[in-house]
Design a protein around this motif. Structure first.
Motif, mmCIF file in Angstrom:
data_model
loop_
_atom_site.group_PDB
_atom_site.id
_atom_site.type_symbol
_atom_site.label_atom_id
_atom_site.label_comp_id
_atom_site.label_asym_id
_atom_site.label_seq_id
_atom_site.Cartn_x
_atom_site.Cartn_y
_atom_site.Cartn_z
ATOM 1 N N GLN A 43 0.974 -1.732 -0.202
ATOM 2 C CA GLN A 43 0.142 0.066 0.245
ATOM 3 C C GLN A 43 0.829 1.334 -0.207
ATOM 4 O O GLN A 43 0.494 2.344 -0.508
ATOM 5 C CB GLN A 43 -0.697 -0.101 1.408
ATOM 6 N N MET A 91 3.630 10.430 12.306
ATOM 7 C CA MET A 91 2.754 10.126 13.054
ATOM 8 C C MET A 91 2.412 8.681 13.910
ATOM 9 O O MET A 91 2.000 8.481 13.939
ATOM 10 C CB MET A 91 1.720 10.220 11.336
ATOM 11 N N HIS A 92 4.039 8.477 13.621
ATOM 12 C CA HIS A 92 4.028 7.312 14.622
ATOM 13 C C HIS A 92 3.580 5.472 13.894
ATOM 14 O O HIS A 92 2.536 4.764 14.550
ATOM 15 C CB HIS A 92 3.351 6.629 15.990
ATOM 16 N N THR A 93 3.078 6.438 12.605
ATOM 17 C CA THR A 93 2.223 4.846 11.664
ATOM 18 C C THR A 93 3.579 3.390 11.574
ATOM 19 O O THR A 93 4.002 3.557 11.541
ATOM 20 C CB THR A 93 1.805 4.769 10.239
ATOM 21 N N GLU B 65 -2.026 -4.121 -12.093
ATOM 22 C CA GLU B 65 -2.057 -3.841 -10.652
ATOM 23 C C GLU B 65 -1.378 -2.524 -10.908
ATOM 24 O O GLU B 65 -1.160 -1.457 -10.817
ATOM 25 C CB GLU B 65 -1.265 -4.147 -9.532
ATOM 26 N N LEU B 156 -6.969 13.309 13.605
ATOM 27 C CA LEU B 156 -6.571 11.620 13.817
ATOM 28 C C LEU B 156 -5.261 12.178 13.968
ATOM 29 O O LEU B 156 -4.066 12.152 13.601
ATOM 30 C CB LEU B 156 -6.666 11.282 12.516
ATOM 31 N N ILE B 157 -4.687 11.852 15.717
ATOM 32 C CA ILE B 157 -3.838 12.000 16.347
ATOM 33 C C ILE B 157 -2.731 11.246 16.026
ATOM 34 O O ILE B 157 -1.273 11.635 15.440
ATOM 35 C CB ILE B 157 -3.339 12.547 17.909
ATOM 36 N N ASN B 158 -3.065 9.980 15.950
ATOM 37 C CA ASN B 158 -2.123 8.887 15.860
ATOM 38 C C ASN B 158 -3.004 8.256 15.401
ATOM 39 O O ASN B 158 -4.401 7.816 15.766
ATOM 40 C CB ASN B 158 -1.783 8.445 17.210
ATOM 41 N N SER B 159 -2.176 8.097 13.930
ATOM 42 C CA SER B 159 -3.090 6.999 12.695
ATOM 43 C C SER B 159 -3.333 5.144 13.419
ATOM 44 O O SER B 159 -4.115 4.320 13.221
ATOM 45 C CB SER B 159 -3.502 6.317 12.087
ATOM 46 N N GLN B 160 -1.997 4.832 14.373
ATOM 47 C CA GLN B 160 -1.473 3.432 14.791
ATOM 48 C C GLN B 160 -0.436 3.342 16.116
ATOM 49 O O GLN B 160 0.403 4.180 15.253
ATOM 50 C CB GLN B 160 -1.583 2.104 14.113
ATOM 51 N N LYS B 206 -7.343 8.917 4.862
ATOM 52 C CA LYS B 206 -6.307 8.231 6.349
ATOM 53 C C LYS B 206 -7.324 7.264 6.429
ATOM 54 O O LYS B 206 -7.478 6.047 6.801
ATOM 55 C CB LYS B 206 -6.330 9.343 6.481
ATOM 56 N N ARG B 209 -7.665 4.364 4.801
ATOM 57 C CA ARG B 209 -7.067 3.293 4.826
ATOM 58 C C ARG B 209 -6.936 2.004 5.883
ATOM 59 O O ARG B 209 -6.673 1.712 6.086
ATOM 60 C CB ARG B 209 -5.258 3.941 4.725
ATOM 61 N N GLN B 212 -9.445 0.105 5.690
ATOM 62 C CA GLN B 212 -8.848 -1.063 4.757
ATOM 63 C C GLN B 212 -8.547 -1.970 5.746
ATOM 64 O O GLN B 212 -8.243 -3.148 5.818
ATOM 65 C CB GLN B 212 -7.487 -0.373 4.126
ATOM 66 N N GLU B 213 -7.597 -1.681 7.098
ATOM 67 C CA GLU B 213 -7.257 -2.690 8.186
ATOM 68 C C GLU B 213 -8.455 -3.866 9.188
ATOM 69 O O GLU B 213 -7.729 -4.134 9.604
ATOM 70 C CB GLU B 213 -6.151 -2.265 8.977
ATOM 71 N N ARG B 239 -9.274 3.792 -3.442
ATOM 72 C CA ARG B 239 -9.131 2.892 -2.115
ATOM 73 C C ARG B 239 -10.245 2.124 -1.972
ATOM 74 O O ARG B 239 -10.595 0.353 -1.285
ATOM 75 C CB ARG B 239 -8.921 3.557 -0.772
ATOM 76 N N LYS B 242 -11.713 -0.717 -3.909
ATOM 77 C CA LYS B 242 -10.054 -2.175 -3.935
ATOM 78 C C LYS B 242 -10.129 -2.295 -2.278
ATOM 79 O O LYS B 242 -10.537 -4.092 -2.676
ATOM 80 C CB LYS B 242 -8.935 -1.466 -3.326
#
Lengths: 182, 324
Positions: A43, A91-93, B65, B156-160, B206, B209, B212-213, B239, B242
């Motif tokens: 991705q 961003m700690h992604t 792709e 969105l401060i922290n996406s993970q 974001k 995405r 998606q997970e 996205r 998909k």
């Protein structure tokens, strides 16, 4: 660089986007492979592909035929990747699937395909390298580029490239030796 | 007894493996190598490291792709060229929704739209505060919050972060922080909200995405179908479609894909829709494929549609085409 590619570049520089798309089609397979190797998952590799070619399109008028078109594209791709990673680390992604903890992931005998286990260990070892060492390692050993070209792409001296490569190789070897994969 | 290899010799060994030694250096190094077992072992280790690395990073890009990426790129570059640069995207979304709703729609499209609306409306009012989600101030009902007029923005401060949690800062009358895991209902609600409502395409991307997970689920399917039909940003639409490929393909998705294949201006999005339709033969797709195989602006899509049509027709058993 063939005459055809030169002409396509000139046409693209004059604003012909059709020529630019032809250039993309001629070069993008390698760029996608590089993107995959530089990023941690497909991705992100696709995002890098897009960003790199959009940047290439915006800047093609500055291409002066002083290097090969590939070297120029690689340079854009590598720089874009480094920027993207910087932003991501800010961003700690972390993509969870790519997280690999060798302690947690010690396989039980016979339980896991050894080949994929080695691959994961290699990727984990490569991920632990400092970004520039990792990039130099990828360009040299996975992309088979010359030191001179890597130096141009990364904008560092050839001696520095060799130093990065040696350090990267040593770290990889030592780390993999711990897992008895080498 | 094993000899210790000096750093200098290690460096030479690395240069030997990398092919950096000059001819004279090579001769002298090979002289040392022939008598030094430790050095031979080191060279083998370097070589194995390289071979294993090449295997681990081997990646063959798939032509389909690549084609999809080229089409997406073409869309982006066309967008750059026409410089249709954005009026405030919020207005854009409303405008595109308005256009979508007022355009003459076939009956099946209206039905899809109603189904999506019903599912989303059922989804939103459910009380959903859970322990798994931490809210920094008083307990807040996310649904109420999303429906309230005093919601100013969601960041969105922290996406993970490292423990897999997602952190939102929600600006309302009282600012609150919300943290939770991807599959937490509150987090999903916020992601749905961002995807469907936020005026910043980066945030919507974001959100999609992150979705998606998460595990496929019916509410997400409805939101994704809605996003792929109405989002103004081709990246978000692409996205979304998909992700939907990972879902069990329902008639709702096929109907949406048919609409996209006929109407979406972005070739990459149309190509993905075509791929879904191709992999799920249905009788209703035949006339659409016929039209696309002749009328699509993109030669690749035209050819793919013609091939799909051909393969549908050649299906040994006409019953193999699913009729619903």
């Amino acid at each position: 660089m063939t005459d055809k590619i030169k002409q396509l570049i000139i046409d693209a520089q004059n604003g012909d986007s059709y020529s630019f798309h032809q250039l993309v089609a001629l070069h993008d397979e390698k760029i996608m492979v590089l993107a995959y190797q530089l990023m941690k998952n497909k991705q992100d590799a696709e995002d890098l592909y897009q960003e790199a070619f959009v940047k290439a399109y915006k800047n093609i008028r500055f291409f002066r035929f002083e290097s090969s078109f590939y070297t120029w594209l690689y340079r854009i791709t590598v720089n874009t990747a480094l920027n993207m990673k910087r932003k991501m680390s800010h961003m700690h992604t972390q993509e969870p699937i790519e997280n690999y903890d060798p302690i947690e992931n010690i396989p039980e005998p016979g339980s896991v395909n050894k080949h994929s286990e080695i691959n994961r260990a290699i990727k984990a070892a490569a991920d632990e390298l400092p970004e520039k060492q990792r990039t130099a390692f990828i360009l040299k050993y996975l992309q088979n580029m010359k030191i001179k070209d890597i130096s141009a792409i990364m904008d560092i001296g050839e001696g520095t490239v060799k130093k990065y490569l040696f350090r990267a190789m040593e770290k990889m070897r030592r780390q993999l030796k711990e897992y008895r994969y080498v | 007894m094993s000899k210790v290899i000096s750093d200098q010799l290690k460096e030479k060994a690395f240069e030997y493996v990398t092919g950096l030694l000059s001819e004279s250096e090579l001769t002298s190094f090979e002289g040392i190598l022939s008598t030094n077992e430790e050095l031979k072992k080191l060279i083998n280790e370097y070589q194995s490291t390289l071979n294993a690395s090449r295997d681990a990073f081997a990646f063959a890009s798939d032509e389909k792709e690549l084609q999809s990426q080229r089409l997406l790129l073409r869309g982006r570059i066309d967008q750059l060229n026409t410089q249709k640069n954005e009026m405030p995207s919020f207005v854009n979304i409303l405008e595109s929704l308005r256009r979508f709703l007022t355009a003459p729609q076939p009956a099946w499209a209206v039905i899809i739209y109603m189904v999506i609306a019903v599912i989303i409306s059922k989804m939103i009012p459910v009380p959903i505060f859970e322990n798994a989600v931490q809210v920094n101030k008083q307990s807040v009902n996310i649904s109420d919050l999303l429906q309230s007029n005093d919601l100013k923005s969601i960041k969105l401060i922290n996406s993970q972060n490292k423990d897999g949690r997602i952190h939102f800062a929600v600006e309302t009358g009282n600012d609150i922080d919300i943290t939770g895991r991807l599959n937490d209902e509150n987090i999903q609600q916020l992601l749905f909200y961002l995807l469907l409502n936020d005026d910043n395409p980066g945030k919507r991307l974001k959100a999609v995405r992150l979705l998606q997970e998460s595990a496929p689920q019916i509410e997400a399917q409805a939101v994704l179908v809605s996003a792929m039909l109405t989002d103004t940003n081709p990246g978000v639409r692409l996205r979304s479609i998909k992700i939907l490929k990972n879902y069990e393909i329902s008639e709702l998705i096929i109907n949406a894909c048919i609409k996209i294949l006929l109407e979406d201006e972005n070739e990459a999005v149309r190509q993905q829709a075509l791929e879904i339709i191709s992999n799920h033969p249905m009788e209703k797709s035949l006339p659409v494929l016929q039209i696309v195989s002749v009328m699509d602006e993109n030669e690749y899509i035209k050819a793919q549609a013609a091939m799909t049509l051909q393969s549908f027709r050649e299906s040994v058993d006409p019953d193999a085409i699913e009729v619903k």
